[in-house]
Design a protein around this motif. Structure first.
Motif, PDB file in Angstrom:
ATOM      1  N   LEU A  75      11.793 -14.589  36.428  1.00  0.00           N
ATOM      2  CA  LEU A  75      11.277 -15.868  35.940  1.00  0.00           C
ATOM      3  C   LEU A  75      11.276 -16.931  37.036  1.00  0.00           C
ATOM      4  O   LEU A  75      10.292 -17.648  37.219  1.00  0.00           O
ATOM      5  CB  LEU A  75      12.118 -16.357  34.757  1.00  0.00           C
ATOM      6  N   LEU A  76      12.369 -17.028  37.763  1.00  0.00           N
ATOM      7  CA  LEU A  76      12.502 -18.084  38.769  1.00  0.00           C
ATOM      8  C   LEU A  76      11.459 -17.946  39.870  1.00  0.00           C
ATOM      9  O   LEU A  76      11.006 -18.942  40.436  1.00  0.00           O
ATOM     10  CB  LEU A  76      13.911 -18.038  39.364  1.00  0.00           C
ATOM     11  N   ARG A  77      11.055 -16.712  40.160  1.00  0.00           N
ATOM     12  CA  ARG A  77      10.074 -16.473  41.224  1.00  0.00           C
ATOM     13  C   ARG A  77       8.789 -15.831  40.673  1.00  0.00           C
ATOM     14  O   ARG A  77       8.128 -15.057  41.357  1.00  0.00           O
ATOM     15  CB  ARG A  77      10.692 -15.587  42.310  1.00  0.00           C
ATOM     16  N   HIS A  78       8.465 -16.179  39.458  1.00  0.00           N
ATOM     17  CA  HIS A  78       7.264 -15.625  38.826  1.00  0.00           C
ATOM     18  C   HIS A  78       6.019 -16.056  39.595  1.00  0.00           C
ATOM     19  O   HIS A  78       5.959 -17.155  40.155  1.00  0.00           O
ATOM     20  CB  HIS A  78       7.174 -16.098  37.375  1.00  0.00           C
ATOM     21  N   SER A  79       5.015 -15.203  39.619  1.00  0.00           N
ATOM     22  CA  SER A  79       3.812 -15.485  40.406  1.00  0.00           C
ATOM     23  C   SER A  79       2.866 -16.474  39.728  1.00  0.00           C
ATOM     24  O   SER A  79       2.066 -17.135  40.393  1.00  0.00           O
ATOM     25  CB  SER A  79       3.051 -14.181  40.695  1.00  0.00           C
ATOM     26  N   ASP A  80       2.961 -16.610  38.408  1.00  0.00           N
ATOM     27  CA  ASP A  80       2.047 -17.494  37.686  1.00  0.00           C
ATOM     28  C   ASP A  80       2.542 -18.943  37.743  1.00  0.00           C
ATOM     29  O   ASP A  80       3.707 -19.229  37.435  1.00  0.00           O
ATOM     30  CB  ASP A  80       1.930 -17.049  36.226  1.00  0.00           C
ATOM     31  N   VAL A  81       1.663 -19.860  38.124  1.00  0.00           N
ATOM     32  CA  VAL A  81       2.033 -21.264  38.296  1.00  0.00           C
ATOM     33  C   VAL A  81       2.502 -21.880  36.985  1.00  0.00           C
ATOM     34  O   VAL A  81       3.508 -22.605  36.946  1.00  0.00           O
ATOM     35  CB  VAL A  81       0.847 -22.071  38.871  1.00  0.00           C
ATOM     36  N   ASP A  82       1.789 -21.608  35.896  1.00  0.00           N
ATOM     37  CA  ASP A  82       2.154 -22.204  34.612  1.00  0.00           C
ATOM     38  C   ASP A  82       3.510 -21.704  34.121  1.00  0.00           C
ATOM     39  O   ASP A  82       4.277 -22.458  33.514  1.00  0.00           O
ATOM     40  CB  ASP A  82       1.075 -21.913  33.567  1.00  0.00           C
ATOM     41  N   VAL A  83       3.801 -20.441  34.386  1.00  0.00           N
ATOM     42  CA  VAL A  83       5.116 -19.907  34.021  1.00  0.00           C
ATOM     43  C   VAL A  83       6.198 -20.598  34.842  1.00  0.00           C
ATOM     44  O   VAL A  83       7.251 -20.985  34.321  1.00  0.00           O
ATOM     45  CB  VAL A  83       5.175 -18.377  34.232  1.00  0.00           C
ATOM     46  N   LYS A  84       5.941 -20.790  36.131  1.00  0.00           N
ATOM     47  CA  LYS A  84       6.917 -21.467  36.991  1.00  0.00           C
ATOM     48  C   LYS A  84       7.220 -22.873  36.485  1.00  0.00           C
ATOM     49  O   LYS A  84       8.378 -23.298  36.446  1.00  0.00           O
ATOM     50  CB  LYS A  84       6.386 -21.546  38.427  1.00  0.00           C
ATOM     51  N   VAL A  85       6.175 -23.598  36.111  1.00  0.00           N
ATOM     52  CA  VAL A  85       6.380 -24.964  35.617  1.00  0.00           C
ATOM     53  C   VAL A  85       7.139 -24.939  34.297  1.00  0.00           C
ATOM     54  O   VAL A  85       8.023 -25.771  34.058  1.00  0.00           O
ATOM     55  CB  VAL A  85       5.033 -25.701  35.462  1.00  0.00           C
ATOM     56  N   ALA A  86       6.822 -23.970  33.442  1.00  0.00           N
ATOM     57  CA  ALA A  86       7.526 -23.852  32.164  1.00  0.00           C
ATOM     58  C   ALA A  86       9.005 -23.549  32.383  1.00  0.00           C
ATOM     59  O   ALA A  86       9.876 -24.103  31.704  1.00  0.00           O
ATOM     60  CB  ALA A  86       6.876 -22.763  31.309  1.00  0.00           C
ATOM     61  N   VAL A  87       9.294 -22.675  33.335  1.00  0.00           N
ATOM     62  CA  VAL A  87      10.687 -22.353  33.659  1.00  0.00           C
ATOM     63  C   VAL A  87      11.390 -23.593  34.213  1.00  0.00           C
ATOM     64  O   VAL A  87      12.523 -23.912  33.826  1.00  0.00           O
ATOM     65  CB  VAL A  87      10.759 -21.191  34.673  1.00  0.00           C
ATOM     66  N   ALA A  88      10.715 -24.305  35.112  1.00  0.00           N
ATOM     67  CA  ALA A  88      11.292 -25.528  35.678  1.00  0.00           C
ATOM     68  C   ALA A  88      11.572 -26.555  34.586  1.00  0.00           C
ATOM     69  O   ALA A  88      12.589 -27.258  34.617  1.00  0.00           O
ATOM     70  CB  ALA A  88      10.347 -26.117  36.724  1.00  0.00           C
ATOM     71  N   SER A  89      10.681 -26.632  33.615  1.00  0.00           N
ATOM     72  CA  SER A  89      10.860 -27.576  32.512  1.00  0.00           C
ATOM     73  C   SER A  89      12.084 -27.219  31.675  1.00  0.00           C
ATOM     74  O   SER A  89      12.875 -28.092  31.297  1.00  0.00           O
ATOM     75  CB  SER A  89       9.601 -27.584  31.636  1.00  0.00           C
ATOM     76  N   CYS A  90      12.249 -25.931  31.398  1.00  0.00           N
ATOM     77  CA  CYS A  90      13.421 -25.486  30.638  1.00  0.00           C
ATOM     78  C   CYS A  90      14.710 -25.760  31.406  1.00  0.00           C
ATOM     79  O   CYS A  90      15.700 -26.246  30.843  1.00  0.00           O
ATOM     80  CB  CYS A  90      13.312 -23.994  30.329  1.00  0.00           C
ATOM     81  N   ILE A  91      14.693 -25.464  32.697  1.00  0.00           N
ATOM     82  CA  ILE A  91      15.904 -25.665  33.500  1.00  0.00           C
ATOM     83  C   ILE A  91      16.223 -27.152  33.636  1.00  0.00           C
ATOM     84  O   ILE A  91      17.396 -27.547  33.642  1.00  0.00           O
ATOM     85  CB  ILE A  91      15.751 -25.005  34.884  1.00  0.00           C
ATOM     86  N   SER A  92      15.200 -27.987  33.720  1.00  0.00           N
ATOM     87  CA  SER A  92      15.460 -29.428  33.807  1.00  0.00           C
ATOM     88  C   SER A  92      16.129 -29.926  32.528  1.00  0.00           C
ATOM     89  O   SER A  92      16.969 -30.831  32.563  1.00  0.00           O
ATOM     90  CB  SER A  92      14.168 -30.203  34.081  1.00  0.00           C
ATOM     91  N   GLU A  93      15.775 -29.318  31.393  1.00  0.00           N
ATOM     92  CA  GLU A  93      16.455 -29.663  30.141  1.00  0.00           C
ATOM     93  C   GLU A  93      17.918 -29.227  30.189  1.00  0.00           C
ATOM     94  O   GLU A  93      18.805 -29.927  29.695  1.00  0.00           O
ATOM     95  CB  GLU A  93      15.750 -29.000  28.955  1.00  0.00           C
ATOM     96  N   ILE A  94      18.173 -28.080  30.794  1.00  0.00           N
ATOM     97  CA  ILE A  94      19.554 -27.607  30.913  1.00  0.00           C
ATOM     98  C   ILE A  94      20.366 -28.546  31.805  1.00  0.00           C
ATOM     99  O   ILE A  94      21.534 -28.841  31.520  1.00  0.00           O
ATOM    100  CB  ILE A  94      19.584 -26.159  31.441  1.00  0.00           C
ATOM    101  N   THR A  95      19.751 -29.040  32.881  1.00  0.00           N
ATOM    102  CA  THR A  95      20.470 -29.998  33.738  1.00  0.00           C
ATOM    103  C   THR A  95      20.780 -31.281  32.972  1.00  0.00           C
ATOM    104  O   THR A  95      21.814 -31.911  33.209  1.00  0.00           O
ATOM    105  CB  THR A  95      19.657 -30.342  35.003  1.00  0.00           C
TER     106      THR A  95
END
Length: 312
Positions: free
Chosen positions: A91-111
């Motif tokens: 997930l963290l190094r997924h090739s799809d840009v939209d997946v990367k942004v979605a993962v970043a969004s989830c992690i920002s919520e965790i922070t």
């Protein structure tokens, strides 16, 4: 414990467990990660992933957005599957840009949830900040599928001050890249909260820095050059606001930076000129005070002023 909390914990565990099973396709991942799609029926995908069929789940981000900051242990335990899944390379190094942004969004919520404590160890946080900063690169594209997520990540970083952790981790090059993204991406059509979040993040970074590097000042100064037609007026406004907010902090560094960059002071906006002029005036006043003190010492010394002997 309220029934709502128990239900949210249940949804968090289920969503996290699904995420740990690594759905392979973007079509499976994005609905699971996507807050905007609300609640989904997993259906046949759930059966393929080994989850119960016809079960309605809130996606990971939806669940995370409803968790309060610094929750109790049961909620933190329910958060663990998602927290662990999101930092795996798939997930963290997924090739799809939209997946990367979605993962970043989830992690920002965790922070946000774990603030002021970082949710992961230092090396992993560096990878996470790399992902988060990369999500700012295309903030200018409001038509992008991930625009709302990018803006949400930006606002969360500003609110929980997670950008300060980047300083602690010495992510200097990444911070410079973040400044560049902001100054290149800001547009007149952005809502006020986007401009305000960028301003907050940049101001925090400057104010909390022990020293201000030339690399950090360069994009700011380039933006506020009078003859720089490549920069939009709104970007110039952002640069000026940050410099003005941090005038005291930047004062010792600006004159040297301008000299190093080889651009005359007159070519910069008034906010830069005023700070540099204050610095020059301060130096001159200090010199005058030093001369005055020397003159007083000279007049009071018996060797140079015989009247002093009589007074004594």
């Amino acid at each position: 414990m309220a029934c709502g909390d128990k239900e949210l914990e249940k949804q968090l565990r289920e969503a996290g467990d699904l995420l740990l099973k690594h759905p392979s396709s973007v079509d499976e991942l994005l609905p699971l990660l996507d807050f905007e799609m609300g609640i989904i029926s997993i259906g046949s995908h759930a059966r393929d992933l080994g989850a119960p069929s016809n079960e309605a789940l809130s996606q990971v981000e939806n669940c995370l957005s409803r968790v309060e900051q610094s929750p109790r242990d049961p909620m933190l335990n329910a958060l663990s599957p998602s927290r662990n899944a999101l930092i795996e390379d798939e997930l963290l190094r997924h090739s799809d840009v939209d997946v990367k942004v979605a993962v970043a969004s989830c992690i920002s919520e965790i922070t946000r949830i774990t603030a002021p404590d970082a949710p992961y160890e230092d090396e992993k946080m560096k990878d996470i900040f790399q992902l988060i900063v990369s999500s700012f690169e295309n903030l200018s594209d409001k038509s992008s599928r991930s625009y709302n997520k990018r803006a949400s990540i930006l606002e969360t970083v500003a609110k929980v001050r997670s950008c300060v952790v980047m300083l602690d981790l010495e992510c200097d090059e990444l911070i410079v890249a973040m400044f560049q993204h902001f100054l290149e991406a800001i547009r007149d059509y952005h809502p006020e909260n986007v401009f305000a979040s960028m301003e907050t993040i940049m101001t925090l970074v400057v104010e909390e820095s022990e020293e201000i590097s030339l690399a950090l000042l360069t994009p700011l100064l380039a933006t506020v050059q009078r003859d720089n037609e490549e920069k939009l007026p709104i970007a110039r406004k952002l640069g000026e606001k940050v410099i003005q907010n941090c005038a005291v902090k930047l004062k010792p560094y600006l004159a040297h930076a301008i000299k190093s960059l080889g651009v005359p002071l007159k070519n910069y906006s008034e906010v830069v000129a005023s700070i540099c002029e204050e610095t020059t005036s301060s130096i001159e006043n200090n010199d005058d005070n030093a001369i005055g003190e020397q003159q007083v010492w000279y007049l009071l010394h018996p060797r140079y002023n015989p009247l002093t002997v009589l007074l004594l």
